[in-house]
Write a protein that holds these residues in place. Structure first.
Motif, PDB file in Angstrom:
ATOM      1  N   VAL A 179       0.615  -1.262   0.048  1.00 49.82           N
ATOM      2  CA  VAL A 179       0.016  -0.316  -0.200  1.00 49.82           C
ATOM      3  C   VAL A 179       0.868   1.536  -0.124  1.00 49.82           C
ATOM      4  O   VAL A 179       0.197   2.931   0.475  1.00 49.82           O
ATOM      5  CB  VAL A 179      -1.055   0.145   0.994  1.00 49.82           C
TER       6      VAL A 179
ATOM      7  N   GLU B 208      -5.463   8.867  -3.580  1.00 51.99           N
ATOM      8  CA  GLU B 208      -3.724   7.926  -3.008  1.00 51.99           C
ATOM      9  C   GLU B 208      -4.698   6.693  -2.485  1.00 51.99           C
ATOM     10  O   GLU B 208      -3.750   5.683  -2.736  1.00 51.99           O
ATOM     11  CB  GLU B 208      -3.419   8.436  -1.810  1.00 51.99           C
ATOM     12  N   VAL B 209      -6.053   6.496  -1.754  1.00 52.63           N
ATOM     13  CA  VAL B 209      -6.683   5.683  -0.856  1.00 52.63           C
ATOM     14  C   VAL B 209      -7.159   5.002  -2.387  1.00 52.63           C
ATOM     15  O   VAL B 209      -7.303   3.496  -2.896  1.00 52.63           O
ATOM     16  CB  VAL B 209      -7.724   6.637  -0.410  1.00 52.63           C
TER      17      VAL B 209
ATOM     18  N   ASP C 276      -6.188   4.417  -5.409  1.00 51.60           N
ATOM     19  CA  ASP C 276      -5.295   3.841  -6.120  1.00 51.60           C
ATOM     20  C   ASP C 276      -4.960   2.738  -5.863  1.00 51.60           C
ATOM     21  O   ASP C 276      -4.855   1.624  -6.555  1.00 51.60           O
ATOM     22  CB  ASP C 276      -4.103   4.689  -6.412  1.00 51.60           C
ATOM     23  N   VAL C 277      -5.321   2.864  -3.874  1.00 51.70           N
ATOM     24  CA  VAL C 277      -4.368   1.231  -3.501  1.00 51.70           C
ATOM     25  C   VAL C 277      -5.744   0.671  -3.252  1.00 51.70           C
ATOM     26  O   VAL C 277      -5.664  -0.669  -4.533  1.00 51.70           O
ATOM     27  CB  VAL C 277      -4.377   1.364  -2.216  1.00 51.70           C
TER      28      VAL C 277
ATOM     29  N   ILE D 255      -6.420  -0.755   5.556  1.00 52.28           N
ATOM     30  CA  ILE D 255      -6.323  -1.373   4.161  1.00 52.28           C
ATOM     31  C   ILE D 255      -5.864  -2.265   4.235  1.00 52.28           C
ATOM     32  O   ILE D 255      -5.906  -3.911   4.565  1.00 52.28           O
ATOM     33  CB  ILE D 255      -6.613  -0.775   2.563  1.00 52.28           C
ATOM     34  N   ALA D 256      -4.237  -2.367   4.976  1.00 53.05           N
ATOM     35  CA  ALA D 256      -3.145  -3.251   4.435  1.00 53.05           C
ATOM     36  C   ALA D 256      -3.636  -4.188   6.179  1.00 53.05           C
ATOM     37  O   ALA D 256      -3.223  -5.564   6.055  1.00 53.05           O
ATOM     38  CB  ALA D 256      -1.644  -2.734   5.216  1.00 53.05           C
TER      39      ALA D 256
ATOM     40  N   GLN E  65      -4.996   5.319   6.597  1.00 52.00           N
ATOM     41  CA  GLN E  65      -6.116   4.877   5.929  1.00 52.00           C
ATOM     42  C   GLN E  65      -5.424   3.254   4.871  1.00 52.00           C
ATOM     43  O   GLN E  65      -6.071   2.280   4.883  1.00 52.00           O
ATOM     44  CB  GLN E  65      -7.099   5.378   4.786  1.00 52.00           C
ATOM     45  N   ARG E  66      -5.104   3.761   4.203  1.00 49.54           N
ATOM     46  CA  ARG E  66      -4.015   2.536   3.695  1.00 49.54           C
ATOM     47  C   ARG E  66      -3.111   2.000   4.951  1.00 49.54           C
ATOM     48  O   ARG E  66      -3.089   0.565   4.516  1.00 49.54           O
ATOM     49  CB  ARG E  66      -2.944   3.395   2.999  1.00 49.54           C
TER      50      ARG E  66
ATOM     51  N   THR F 278     -13.696   7.059   1.362  1.00 46.59           N
ATOM     52  CA  THR F 278     -12.218   8.182   1.196  1.00 46.59           C
ATOM     53  C   THR F 278     -13.182   9.311   2.019  1.00 46.59           C
ATOM     54  O   THR F 278     -12.702  10.803   1.548  1.00 46.59           O
ATOM     55  CB  THR F 278     -12.642   8.579   0.108  1.00 46.59           C
TER      56      THR F 278
ATOM     57  N   GLY G  48      -4.754  10.143   5.120  1.00 42.68           N
ATOM     58  CA  GLY G  48      -5.061   8.711   3.959  1.00 42.68           C
ATOM     59  C   GLY G  48      -4.006   7.925   3.833  1.00 42.68           C
ATOM     60  O   GLY G  48      -4.022   6.845   3.399  1.00 42.68           O
ATOM     61  N   GLN G  49      -2.812   8.183   4.271  1.00 45.11           N
ATOM     62  CA  GLN G  49      -1.480   7.769   5.322  1.00 45.11           C
ATOM     63  C   GLN G  49      -2.642   5.769   5.919  1.00 45.11           C
ATOM     64  O   GLN G  49      -1.937   4.756   5.536  1.00 45.11           O
ATOM     65  CB  GLN G  49      -0.464   7.733   5.568  1.00 45.11           C
TER      66      GLN G  49
END
Length: 245
Positions: A127, A177-178, A180-181, A150-151, A146-147, A167, A143-144
């Protein structure tokens, strides 16, 4: 492909108010389903019923991978297979990013510390934030964070990931950025159910879209069917209002 999630006659009442009304829906293994609709239409309530974060009414039935989603011992097994990414990240503030991702596999899947650490580093790399592993949530942008969420969901190796407006809590510049992941995940074969207000994203990533309003599924179909050839006036009015900008 087989049906992985099946909803039959699913409703959810809060007192006299019915947030979700007699929903029938099948989700195929590997499918990316996006749920769109106005605020208050029952979208988030519906996906929260899938892993029983909301207790749906007794007359309905939800099954995930053949297991009925109801109170009891089955819920623990279902939640191993159904991960959720929330609007507000829900990271543990006292743990660094690496340990946030490691926790689930260690506690729920009984993975060793060393294996969980390797998995967490791999997923943080996937991510795009491996270099943030030793930071704490408050040190990261929305955004970081939220990534990381997801991880953390991927670390449970789920069959399904539910995204509840992933988002909606982000500043506009962090949204892409989210998304896109999530787009990258869409090609990996994991089944995803995504509640979103991002119409262009839904059109790009979804195999199927459902439009909800007032607790019911008004229309469902492929992205092209919904966006270019919707049959229901309510769908057309909604899309016209959100796409006019």
């Amino acid at each position: 492909m087989s049906v992985l999630i099946n909803l039959k006659n699913v409703s959810k009442h809060y007192g006299d108010f019915c947030a979700v009304k007699r929903i029938d829906l099948s989700i195929i293994e590997g499918e990316v389903l996006c749920i769109i609709g106005p605020s208050g239409s029952g979208k988030s309530t519906l996906i929260r019923c899938i892993n029983y974060l909301e207790e749906y009414d007794d007359k309905g039935i939800i099954t995930v991978n053949g297991i009925t989603v109801k109170k009891g011992n089955n819920l623990k097994n279902i939640r191993k297979e159904v991960a959720m990414v929330f609007q507000n990240f829900n990271l543990f503030p006292h743990l660094n990013i690496l340990k946030n991702v490691m926790l689930g596999p260690i506690r729920s899947l009984k993975v060793s510390q060393s294996s969980a650490k390797k998995l967490a580093y791999d997923l943080l790399g996937k991510v795009g934030i491996r270099d943030q592993a030793n930071k704490f949530p408050y040190q990261l942008s929305g955004g970081q964070q939220q990534r990381v969420a997801i991880a953390r969901a991927l670390a449970m190796k789920p069959k399904v990931i539910l995204f509840d407006e992933p988002t909606s809590s982000l500043d506009p510049e962090m949204v892409s950025e989210v998304l896109d992941v999530i787009k990258e995940l869409a090609g990996t074969g994991v089944t995803m159910v995504i509640v979103t207000h991002e119409m262009s994203f839904a059109r790009q990533v979804a195999d199927k879209i459902i439009f909800m309003d007032e607790g019911i599924i008004v229309e469902e179909g492929s992205p092209d069917q919904i966006f270019d050839d919707s049959k229901k006036e309510r769908t057309q009015i909604f899309l016209k209002s959100v796409l006019k900008a």
